[in-house]
Design a protein around this motif. Structure first.
Motif, PDB file in Angstrom:
ATOM      1  N   VAL A 114       0.824  -1.215   0.000  1.00 21.17           N
ATOM      2  CA  VAL A 114       0.000   0.000   0.000  1.00 21.17           C
ATOM      3  C   VAL A 114       0.861   1.269   0.000  1.00 21.17           C
ATOM      4  N   CYS A 115       2.182   1.125  -0.201  1.00 17.38           N
ATOM      5  CA  CYS A 115       3.086   2.270  -0.157  1.00 17.38           C
ATOM      6  C   CYS A 115       3.634   2.593  -1.539  1.00 17.38           C
ATOM      7  N   ASP A 116       3.791   3.881  -1.804  1.00 17.94           N
ATOM      8  CA  ASP A 116       4.472   4.326  -3.020  1.00 17.94           C
ATOM      9  C   ASP A 116       5.980   4.152  -2.893  1.00 17.94           C
ATOM     10  N   ALA A 117       6.475   4.170  -1.676  1.00 14.76           N
ATOM     11  CA  ALA A 117       7.896   3.956  -1.406  1.00 14.76           C
ATOM     12  C   ALA A 117       8.052   3.591   0.063  1.00 14.76           C
ATOM     13  N   VAL A 118       9.115   2.873   0.367  1.00 18.00           N
ATOM     14  CA  VAL A 118       9.460   2.541   1.751  1.00 18.00           C
ATOM     15  C   VAL A 118      10.854   3.078   2.038  1.00 18.00           C
ATOM     16  N   LEU A 119      10.971   3.824   3.126  1.00 21.60           N
ATOM     17  CA  LEU A 119      12.262   4.334   3.586  1.00 21.60           C
ATOM     18  C   LEU A 119      12.763   3.438   4.711  1.00 21.60           C
TER      19      LEU A 119
ATOM     20  N   GLU B 165      20.994   6.542   5.798  1.00 18.92           N
ATOM     21  CA  GLU B 165      21.559   6.584   7.147  1.00 18.92           C
ATOM     22  C   GLU B 165      20.889   7.655   8.000  1.00 18.92           C
ATOM     23  N   HIS B 166      20.395   8.711   7.349  1.00 16.68           N
ATOM     24  CA  HIS B 166      19.740   9.806   8.069  1.00 16.68           C
ATOM     25  C   HIS B 166      18.891  10.585   7.077  1.00 16.68           C
ATOM     26  N   ALA B 167      18.135  11.554   7.575  1.00 20.17           N
ATOM     27  CA  ALA B 167      17.195  12.308   6.733  1.00 20.17           C
ATOM     28  C   ALA B 167      17.895  13.034   5.591  1.00 20.17           C
ATOM     29  N   GLY B 168      19.137  13.435   5.806  1.00 23.23           N
ATOM     30  CA  GLY B 168      19.863  14.172   4.786  1.00 23.23           C
ATOM     31  C   GLY B 168      20.169  13.377   3.535  1.00 23.23           C
ATOM     32  N   GLN B 169      20.006  12.073   3.598  1.00 22.92           N
ATOM     33  CA  GLN B 169      20.299  11.230   2.438  1.00 22.92           C
ATOM     34  C   GLN B 169      19.051  10.890   1.609  1.00 22.92           C
ATOM     35  N   ILE B 170      17.889  11.342   2.028  1.00 21.41           N
ATOM     36  CA  ILE B 170      16.662  10.986   1.300  1.00 21.41           C
ATOM     37  C   ILE B 170      16.685  11.586  -0.107  1.00 21.41           C
ATOM     38  N   ASP B 171      16.346  10.773  -1.090  1.00 18.19           N
ATOM     39  CA  ASP B 171      16.206  11.226  -2.474  1.00 18.19           C
ATOM     40  C   ASP B 171      14.777  11.734  -2.654  1.00 18.19           C
ATOM     41  N   TRP B 172      14.589  13.040  -2.462  1.00 20.89           N
ATOM     42  CA  TRP B 172      13.240  13.614  -2.484  1.00 20.89           C
ATOM     43  C   TRP B 172      12.624  13.549  -3.877  1.00 20.89           C
TER      44      TRP B 172
ATOM     45  N   ALA C  69      12.741  11.208  -5.990  1.00 21.36           N
ATOM     46  CA  ALA C  69      12.134   9.889  -6.199  1.00 21.36           C
ATOM     47  C   ALA C  69      10.808   9.748  -5.456  1.00 21.36           C
ATOM     48  N   LEU C  70      10.541  10.654  -4.502  1.00 22.45           N
ATOM     49  CA  LEU C  70       9.310  10.575  -3.708  1.00 22.45           C
ATOM     50  C   LEU C  70       8.251  11.565  -4.179  1.00 22.45           C
ATOM     51  N   GLU C  71       8.522  12.294  -5.251  1.00 26.09           N
ATOM     52  CA  GLU C  71       7.553  13.278  -5.737  1.00 26.09           C
ATOM     53  C   GLU C  71       6.231  12.605  -6.099  1.00 26.09           C
ATOM     54  N   GLY C  72       5.142  13.219  -5.635  1.00 26.96           N
ATOM     55  CA  GLY C  72       3.818  12.684  -5.924  1.00 26.96           C
ATOM     56  C   GLY C  72       3.375  11.569  -5.007  1.00 26.96           C
ATOM     57  N   ALA C  73       4.222  11.171  -4.063  1.00 22.82           N
ATOM     58  CA  ALA C  73       3.860  10.080  -3.158  1.00 22.82           C
ATOM     59  C   ALA C  73       2.698  10.488  -2.255  1.00 22.82           C
ATOM     60  N   ARG C  74       1.824   9.562  -2.009  1.00 17.40           N
ATOM     61  CA  ARG C  74       0.700   9.787  -1.098  1.00 17.40           C
ATOM     62  C   ARG C  74       0.708   8.814   0.078  1.00 17.40           C
TER      63      ARG C  74
ATOM     64  N   ALA D 170      11.422  15.565   8.725  1.00 14.67           N
ATOM     65  CA  ALA D 170      11.701  15.981   7.348  1.00 14.67           C
ATOM     66  C   ALA D 170      10.490  15.738   6.452  1.00 14.67           C
ATOM     67  N   LEU D 171       9.762  14.664   6.694  1.00 12.75           N
ATOM     68  CA  LEU D 171       8.541  14.383   5.929  1.00 12.75           C
ATOM     69  C   LEU D 171       7.450  15.397   6.269  1.00 12.75           C
ATOM     70  N   ARG D 172       7.335  15.726   7.548  1.00 12.03           N
ATOM     71  CA  ARG D 172       6.311  16.703   7.963  1.00 12.03           C
ATOM     72  C   ARG D 172       6.573  18.091   7.370  1.00 12.03           C
ATOM     73  N   ALA D 173       7.814  18.385   7.067  1.00  5.36           N
ATOM     74  CA  ALA D 173       8.134  19.678   6.478  1.00  5.36           C
ATOM     75  C   ALA D 173       7.633  19.781   5.036  1.00  5.36           C
ATOM     76  N   ARG D 174       7.363  18.626   4.437  1.00  7.69           N
ATOM     77  CA  ARG D 174       6.954  18.610   3.031  1.00  7.69           C
ATOM     78  C   ARG D 174       5.510  18.159   2.817  1.00  7.69           C
ATOM     79  N   TRP D 175       4.980  17.395   3.755  1.00  2.81           N
ATOM     80  CA  TRP D 175       3.634  16.862   3.620  1.00  2.81           C
ATOM     81  C   TRP D 175       2.816  17.104   4.892  1.00  2.81           C
ATOM     82  N   ASP D 176       1.519  17.000   4.752  1.00  2.72           N
ATOM     83  CA  ASP D 176       0.611  16.947   5.898  1.00  2.72           C
ATOM     84  C   ASP D 176       0.495  15.475   6.261  1.00  2.72           C
ATOM     85  N   VAL D 177       1.255  15.071   7.265  1.00  4.47           N
ATOM     86  CA  VAL D 177       1.464  13.644   7.537  1.00  4.47           C
ATOM     87  C   VAL D 177       0.428  13.092   8.510  1.00  4.47           C
TER      88      VAL D 177
END
Length: 317
Positions: free
Chosen positions: A217-222, A251-258, A260-265, A286-293
């Motif tokens: 049910v996920c568009d991506a898994v971190l 390893e940490h939030a700074g390594q996330i490839d944002w 690749a996550l565009e459009g994820a719900r 970091a996710l909350r800064a970009r989405w309403d989580v």
């Protein structure tokens, strides 16, 4: 202000530290309390840079070989376990040694030695060069443990006596991959003795189960974890195999490839057994800064296992 897009965040439970990792870290901290700094640790105590740097700041010194540590200071063996030659070397130098090997890895070592004592050659399902594999194979004389990584390796195996075999496994492997290789071993060598209980540790199994539940049910898994952490890499692989189109090991939030996550719900989030929860919390922020989580827990098991530290650390200084 433009409203943030909605995101459902599936949070795996359990995730992060297992009892073996928690015990190993506690062992180093207690050793520092008992003997003062520096305390030497052979290899990374667990595969996580944040943990290692935190312990280094407290006075732990990480080395790759016993000979790199002075003989008059304590040495701690990592959670992955070591070959029998390592404590023998420390003993010969008169060193105080503290074994932080995960008890579940120690169980595999005991199995291997028991099979050897009963005249069987041992096959190990594991990854070449991983510290746990090196440590387990090092419990027996050279040639007494044969390593297989996949089904193809099973086909190439040339044991001394096909009727006198047993197998053990690395504790942090993919549950499904291990089952496939074990089945190939049993098909080719019907007399091979299997472990009495699954060698894959409970923490590995539980974390993979949670990822399998969330992946479809996920568009991506971190996956929060180190690139040299076997159990963390397996989580990223399991997500893809379970139906998620994309996974990232960071390893940490700074390594996330944002990008690749565009459009994820819907995203999944978990952490390897050696990753501290603080790193997971950073990813959530970091996710909350970009989405309403909206957080949705995915509970595969409830863990309440604890392992005691070695007796030498329970004694008063």
């Amino acid at each position: 202000m433009t409203p943030k897009p909605p995101l459902t965040l599936h949070m795996a439970a359990p995730r992060g530290f297992c009892a073996g990792v928690d015990r190993a870290i506690r062992i180093v901290e207690l050793a520092l309390e008992k003997w003062g700094a520096p305390v030497y640790v052979r290899h990374e105590i667990v595969h996580n840079r944040t943990v290692v740097e935190g312990l280094r700041a407290k006075g732990a010194v990480f080395v790759e070989e016993v000979a790199e540590a002075p003989a008059d200071r304590p040495i701690v063996f990592s959670a992955h376990g070591v070959a029998r030659s390592v404590p023998e070397e420390a003993r010969a130098r008169g060193m105080i040694q503290v074994d932080a090997t995960c008890p579940l890895v120690t169980k595999v070592h005991t199995e291997a030695r028991r099979h050897h004592a009963q005249g069987r050659q041992v096959v190990m399902i594991g990854h070449a060069g991983h510290p746990e594999t090196v440590g387990t194979m090092g419990q027996l004389p050279p040639g007494e443990v044969l390593l297989v990584e996949n089904v193809a390796d099973v086909e190439r195996l040339s044991p001394r006596d096909p009727e006198r075999l047993a197998f053990v496994t690395q504790t942090t492997l993919s549950v499904d991959d291990t089952a496939e290789v074990a089945a190939a071993l049993q098909a080719r060598f019907p007399a091979i003795v299997a472990p009495a209980h699954d060698d894959i540790c409970y923490a590995t199994t539980n974390r993979q189960a949670a990822v399998k539940a969330m992946a479809p049910v996920c568009d991506a898994v971190l996956v929060v974890g180190a690139p040299n952490s076997s159990n963390s890499r397996r989580l990223a692989e399991v997500a893809l195999r379970a139906g998620c189109p994309h996974s990232q090991l960071v390893e940490h939030a700074g390594q996330i490839d944002w990008r690749a996550l565009e459009g994820a719900r819907a995203l999944g989030l978990t952490a390897g057994a050696s990753a501290p929860e603080s790193l997971v919390e950073e990813v959530v922020e970091a996710l909350r800064a970009r989405w309403d989580v909206t957080v949705e827990p995915v509970v595969a098991a409830v863990e309440d296992i604890e392992f005691r530290v070695p007796a030498v650390l329970r004694e008063r200084a």
